[in-house]
Design a protein around this motif. Structure first.
Motif, PDB file in Angstrom:
ATOM      1  N   GLN A   1      64.320  10.875  52.569  1.00 23.66           N
ATOM      2  CA  GLN A   1      63.658   9.761  51.903  1.00 23.66           C
ATOM      3  C   GLN A   1      64.653   8.627  51.705  1.00 23.66           C
TER       4      GLN A   1
ATOM      5  N   ASN B   1      53.490  10.821  58.525  1.00 26.06           N
ATOM      6  CA  ASN B   1      54.056  11.631  57.439  1.00 26.06           C
ATOM      7  C   ASN B   1      55.444  11.145  57.017  1.00 26.06           C
TER       8      ASN B   1
ATOM      9  N   THR C   1      56.382   8.846  54.936  1.00 23.58           N
ATOM     10  CA  THR C   1      56.364   8.050  53.712  1.00 23.58           C
ATOM     11  C   THR C   1      57.740   8.124  53.040  1.00 23.58           C
TER      12      THR C   1
ATOM     13  N   PHE D   1      52.003   1.418  58.149  1.00 24.78           N
ATOM     14  CA  PHE D   1      52.585   2.163  57.035  1.00 24.78           C
ATOM     15  C   PHE D   1      53.317   1.219  56.085  1.00 24.78           C
ATOM     16  N   GLU D   2      53.231   1.522  54.808  1.00 31.27           N
ATOM     17  CA  GLU D   2      53.845   0.682  53.781  1.00 31.27           C
ATOM     18  C   GLU D   2      55.362   0.609  53.976  1.00 31.27           C
TER      19      GLU D   2
END
Length: 244
Positions: A125, A143, A145, A163-164
């Motif tokens: 992350q 996936n 994120t 995607f953000e």
């Protein structure tokens, strides 16, 4: 002799150039239309898909082709599989140009993965991830994120990034090693994800990653087809001339 060349790679382009002045061979180069403004080839061209297996078979029959050379991208699995099977059914000479895969060298930080969905299991992350995999498979990174995704593509996108926190980066290859080093440094890239397409023209990003000590995820190629196969445009040219 009339030859259908499924193009889209530098090898197919080299073959088209070599055959352009061959009076004994009429070449039609076909491009799938993934890139909006592809580079012109020195032979007659058609752009766009064939409309499925039956339509491809009908096109080969109606246009009276004598042979087919598949010079598409190593990851164009559906196109290559269909071409191989239809040519076999029609008893047409068929050849695939499949350049060698990239192999790691000293200093490379490579991990091989089966497909795009496996990337999230390796990248933490908060990482900035450079996707050199194209827009067609971008949806498979759903996936991811919590990571910042930068997806490089040749054409501008008609919609927003799916995607953000992600973004598109427009650029037409080839890129030099120096250009890739500057880009990865400026954008603070933590991870690089590529398809193991092979080829010298697009290897510069892997060399840049090695120099910067950036870890790389390489997506494995689709299964190899059971068909006649060569690795270079020069070998393909010999094969075509051998049909005369």
């Amino acid at each position: 002799m009339k030859l259908l060349l499924l193009a889209g790679t530098s090898e197919a382009r080299k073959l088209a150039i070599s055959l352009a002045d061959e009076p004994r061979i009429k070449v039609i180069a076909s491009l799938a239309g993934v890139t909006r403004e592809p580079l012109d080839l020195p032979v007659p061209m058609r752009k766009g898909g064939f409309g499925g297996r039956a339509a491809f078979r009908e096109y080969l029959r109606d246009q009276a082709f004598d042979a087919v050379v598949d010079g598409t991208h190593p990851f164009a699995a559906k196109i290559s599989k269909r071409c191989c099977e239809v040519a076999r059914e029609m008893d047409l000479p068929h050849l695939q140009i499949l350049r060698p895969e990239w192999q790691p060298e000293a200093g490379d930080l490579w991990t091989f993965i089966a497909d795009e969905s496996k990337a999230a299991g390796h990248i933490p992350q908060g990482a900035t991830v450079f996707l050199a995999t194209g827009r067609q498979t971008l949806h498979r990174f759903g996936n991811m994120t919590g990571r910042k995704l930068i997806c490089r593509q040749i054409d501008s996108s008609e919609g927003e990034f799916p995607f953000e926190g992600g973004e598109y980066l427009i650029g037409r290859p080839p890129f030099s090693i120096e250009e890739e080093v500057e880009l990865f440094t400026r954008r603070k890239v933590d991870w690089l994800v590529v398809k193991n397409a092979g080829g010298m023209l697009s290897r510069s990003k892997l060399v840049a990653a090695r120099q910067l000590r950036i870890p790389v995820l390489l997506i494995n190629r689709p299964p190899v087809l059971e068909c006649a196969r060569v690795e270079t445009a020069e070998a393909a040219l010999d094969w075509v001339r051998g049909l005369l």
